[in-house]
Write a protein that holds these residues in place. Structure first.
Motif, PDB file in Angstrom:
ATOM      1  N   UNK A  68      -4.060  17.939  -3.352  1.00  0.00           N
ATOM      2  CA  UNK A  68      -5.144  17.162  -3.949  1.00  0.00           C
ATOM      3  C   UNK A  68      -4.693  15.733  -4.267  1.00  0.00           C
ATOM      4  N   UNK A  69      -3.450  15.575  -4.684  1.00  0.00           N
ATOM      5  CA  UNK A  69      -2.928  14.259  -5.057  1.00  0.00           C
ATOM      6  C   UNK A  69      -3.026  13.269  -3.896  1.00  0.00           C
ATOM      7  N   UNK A  70      -2.819  13.744  -2.689  1.00  0.00           N
ATOM      8  CA  UNK A  70      -2.889  12.853  -1.519  1.00  0.00           C
ATOM      9  C   UNK A  70      -4.298  12.286  -1.342  1.00  0.00           C
ATOM     10  N   UNK A  71      -5.312  13.059  -1.699  1.00  0.00           N
ATOM     11  CA  UNK A  71      -6.695  12.573  -1.620  1.00  0.00           C
ATOM     12  C   UNK A  71      -6.930  11.514  -2.695  1.00  0.00           C
ATOM     13  N   UNK A 129       0.840  -1.200   0.000  1.00  0.00           N
ATOM     14  CA  UNK A 129       0.000   0.000   0.000  1.00  0.00           C
ATOM     15  C   UNK A 129       0.880   1.258   0.000  1.00  0.00           C
ATOM     16  N   UNK A 130       1.902   1.253   0.819  1.00  0.00           N
ATOM     17  CA  UNK A 130       2.811   2.395   0.895  1.00  0.00           C
ATOM     18  C   UNK A 130       3.516   2.622  -0.440  1.00  0.00           C
ATOM     19  N   UNK A 131       4.042   1.554  -1.025  1.00  0.00           N
ATOM     20  CA  UNK A 131       4.785   1.686  -2.287  1.00  0.00           C
ATOM     21  C   UNK A 131       3.873   2.111  -3.434  1.00  0.00           C
ATOM     22  N   UNK A 132       2.671   1.556  -3.492  1.00  0.00           N
ATOM     23  CA  UNK A 132       1.701   1.965  -4.520  1.00  0.00           C
ATOM     24  C   UNK A 132       1.349   3.438  -4.332  1.00  0.00           C
ATOM     25  N   UNK A 133       1.116   3.834  -3.094  1.00  0.00           N
ATOM     26  CA  UNK A 133       0.789   5.227  -2.801  1.00  0.00           C
ATOM     27  C   UNK A 133       1.923   6.170  -3.146  1.00  0.00           C
ATOM     28  N   UNK A 134       3.130   5.815  -2.771  1.00  0.00           N
ATOM     29  CA  UNK A 134       4.290   6.667  -3.048  1.00  0.00           C
ATOM     30  C   UNK A 134       4.533   6.801  -4.549  1.00  0.00           C
ATOM     31  N   UNK A 135       4.453   5.694  -5.265  1.00  0.00           N
ATOM     32  CA  UNK A 135       4.645   5.734  -6.721  1.00  0.00           C
ATOM     33  C   UNK A 135       3.558   6.529  -7.418  1.00  0.00           C
ATOM     34  N   UNK A 136       2.327   6.322  -6.991  1.00  0.00           N
ATOM     35  CA  UNK A 136       1.202   7.056  -7.575  1.00  0.00           C
ATOM     36  C   UNK A 136       1.296   8.545  -7.258  1.00  0.00           C
ATOM     37  N   UNK A 137       1.722   8.855  -6.050  1.00  0.00           N
ATOM     38  CA  UNK A 137       1.885  10.252  -5.656  1.00  0.00           C
ATOM     39  C   UNK A 137       2.907  10.945  -6.556  1.00  0.00           C
ATOM     40  N   UNK A 166       4.285  14.061 -12.980  1.00  0.00           N
ATOM     41  CA  UNK A 166       3.931  13.806 -14.378  1.00  0.00           C
ATOM     42  C   UNK A 166       2.600  14.470 -14.744  1.00  0.00           C
ATOM     43  N   UNK A 167       1.584  14.260 -13.898  1.00  0.00           N
ATOM     44  CA  UNK A 167       0.252  14.820 -14.194  1.00  0.00           C
ATOM     45  C   UNK A 167       0.097  16.251 -13.677  1.00  0.00           C
ATOM     46  N   UNK A 168       1.063  16.717 -12.896  1.00  0.00           N
ATOM     47  CA  UNK A 168       1.085  18.093 -12.363  1.00  0.00           C
ATOM     48  C   UNK A 168      -0.129  18.431 -11.509  1.00  0.00           C
ATOM     49  N   UNK A 169      -0.604  17.453 -10.743  1.00  0.00           N
ATOM     50  CA  UNK A 169      -1.677  17.705  -9.785  1.00  0.00           C
ATOM     51  C   UNK A 169      -1.085  18.388  -8.558  1.00  0.00           C
TER      52      UNK A 169
END
Length: 130
Positions: free
Chosen positions: A99-102, A78-86, A92-95
């Motif tokens: 907001x990205x944390x939500x 969960x941590x690694x998926x969250x960190x990578x997605x963040x 990359x997506x410039x969010x």
């Protein structure tokens, strides 16, 4: 409500229960020990409280020491998926980093549900028949 949706809703509910319990542990411990130690102990407690709640009430499985010892892998994933997605959402997506944390919660909760289900229940018989 059909079974998979009910199971997921129950998972979310007991996730909230776990959050409240873990926060309570932190609040109690921080009265007696330094906050980093209180956070670490409460976080580790939360992993095993989560295993208990999910095994007993969400997936209705017997508690097994072998499964409980595998369960922290769910939180590491969960941590690694969250960190990578963040990283992807911010860089990359410039969010907005706020907001990205939500958005990460919306990504990691279903992932955590599936991983928890796999660790606690193992491979379902249905998936073996396909």
């Amino acid at each position: 409500m059909d079974h998979p949706r009910r199971e997921f809703a129950t998972f979310v509910f007991f996730g909230a229960v776990n959050t409240v319990l873990t926060y309570g542990i932190y609040l109690l411990l921080v009265l007696f020990i330094a906050y980093p130690a209180a956070y670490t102990v409460s976080y580790a407690s939360g992993v095993f409280i989560s295993y208990y709640l999910n095994a007993r009430f969400v997936f209705k499985e017997k508690l097994r020491l072998s499964k409980a010892m595998q369960y922290p892998i769910v939180y590491l994933a969960q941590y690694l998926i969250g960190l990578g997605s963040l990283y992807l959402l911010i860089e990359v997506a410039h969010l907005s980093k706020f907001f990205a944390a939500i958005v990460i919660v919306a990504i990691t909760v279903p992932c955590t549900y599936l991983l928890s289900r796999y660790v606690i229940k193992g491979r379902s018989r249905r998936s073996c028949r396909r």
